[in-house]
Scaffold this motif. Structure first.
Motif: not given
Ligand code: GKR
Ligand code: MG
Length: 425
Positions: A258-282
């Motif tokens: 997701m980070g790679s796609v976010a850097r390549a494009l000028d569109i905000p990325l959203a998720t309910n799949m890659c950051t889905t818990s407090f453990d994922d926040l770091p």
């Protein structure tokens, strides 16, 4: 006040054959309804996605709740957390962890109970409303008309949903535009999400471009392929959608991609799949994997966890939106109370509710009008459950024979040999 009893009811609600990256929706969507009854006879209600595994987890904690004070959620959760096994969300578009669902079911039912016992709506217990109407987006799906076997749709007019994007017509973006027009005409939605991941990426990009053409730049558009695209595919598709999408939801799998796609494009990325818990926040910070997190009180562990997530989003510059799965009115009411309480939830929320097309267990189902649901102001969640309808949906559950959501098996019924692939294109 003490908890006297807990009833856990699996139910099945008619659902059209909607396509997604994991396959096809079965003729029924499964939900679990939890009723927590206090010693003074008040009932609090909660609703979560249905699954026998989650039901077993709820049954396991049931005995620990009887006799407890519903206002004592911190102590209850501290004790239950030691019983619950941490588990994985899985590769499917929906989250399969049991403990967060159990937490959510208990918390929503207890908040309903608490609100009723003091005569205040749940939103007040969450700190009060920042909005009185909660806007939702039209949620479009490619659809297989007539699939679903014995209980299938396409034969049942009442449940056939919207000017259907048939499987054949879905390849023609005009089918998707027609579906959007039907939904907007009926509900007044002001923004549109397309569930992708079902067809070749260019088919889905063309549908988004057709929606832009039909509705113009003032109607925000979102596309969600549920992480089934490769990074190069997602970038090539995204390049055609810069300046068109409000956000690009889970085009690829995992925070790093997701980070790679976010850097390549000028569109905000959203998720309910890659950051889905407090453990994922770091990881979210390390990879800058998304600009917007889709909250979901069913998956983040209830209202208070969702408010914690909102604070994280505010501090770390993430936008916050709201995810959904096929659901009934208890979940919708809970979503509305939560959304009304979060100052930085500034996007129109997702809802599958129109696809249930009036099938619900509320005496008076909540209405989506002019694209929004008015915040119920009666005590608790502000809804009343119709026990006859609950019994009917419970009978559906027993009759339909489904026990877990399994879109892959359902898809294989109409396309023999079809299998789920975590990354397809
Ligand atoms: O209902 O097929 C569906 C969706 O794919 C759902 O399961 C997803 O969880 O709507 C969801 C999403 O935004 O990923
Ligand atoms: Mg999504």
């Amino acid at each position: 006040m003490r908890i006297r009893d807990i009833h856990i009811s699996p139910v099945a609600v008619p659902d059209p054959p909607l396509l997604n990256a994991a396959g096809l929706h079965a003729p029924y969507a499964l939900r679990l309804i939890i009723e927590i009854v206090s010693d003074d006879g008040i009932s609090g209600w909660g609703e979560i996605p249905g699954s026998e595994a989650t039901r077993a987890a709820l049954e396991q904690v049931r005995g620990h709740l009887i006799g407890r004070d519903p206002w004592g959620l911190n102590a209850i959760f501290a004790e239950l957390e030691t019983l619950a096994n941490p588990d994985d969300r899985g590769a499917t578009p929906w989250d399969q962890r049991a403990w967060v669902h159990v937490q959510s079911a208990i918390e929503v039912a207890c908040y309903d109970l608490m609100g009723k016992s003091v005569g205040r709506p749940v939103v007040d217990l969450l700190g009060g409303a920042v909005r009185e109407r909660v806007p939702f987006a039209a949620y479009l799906f490619y659809k297989y008309e007539g699939a679903g076997g014995e209980f299938g749709f396409g034969r049942d007019e009442a449940a056939s949903g919207w000017a259907a994007a048939r499987q054949e017509a879905a390849l023609d973006p005009a089918g998707i535009v027609a579906q959007a027009q039907a939904m907007i005409e009926r509900y007044g939605f002001k923004s549109i999400k397309l569930k992708g991941g079902a067809f070749e990426p260019q088919v889905e990009v063309d549908s988004i471009l057709a929606l832009r053409e039909a509705f113009g730049p003032d109607v925000p558009l979102r596309l969600d392929p549920n992480a089934i695209w490769r990074v190069d595919t997602a970038i090539a598709a995204g390049e055609q959608l810069e300046g068109v999408l409000e956000y690009y939801e889970d085009p690829v799998r995992g925070q790093e991609n997701m980070g790679s796609v976010a850097r390549a494009l000028d569109i905000p990325l959203a998720t309910n799949m890659c950051t889905t818990s407090f453990d994922d926040l770091p990881g979210s910070i390390a990879h800058q994997s998304e600009a917007i997190i889709l909250s979901d009180h069913h998956f983040w562990g209830g209202f208070r966890a969702s408010l914690d997530l909102a604070r994280f989003c505010a501090v770390f510059g993430r936008g916050m939106s709201m995810h959904s799965n096929s659901h009934l009115g208890i979940s919708l009411a809970a979503m509305v109370h939560l959304a009304a309480a979060v100052p930085n939830l500034t996007y129109d929320c997702d809802t599958h509710y129109p696809w249930q097309d009036g099938h619900d267990l509320l005496v008076e189902p909540l209405q989506i009008e002019d694209g929004a649901v008015e915040l119920p102001r009666a005590p608790g969640l502000g809804i009343e459950v119709d026990r006859d309808k609950l019994a009917q949906l419970g009978a559906n559950y027993l009759a339909c024979g489904l026990t877990e959501r399994d879109d892959e098996t359902e898809m294989a019924k109409v396309q023999p040999g079809w299998t789920f692939q975590a990354t397809r294109w």
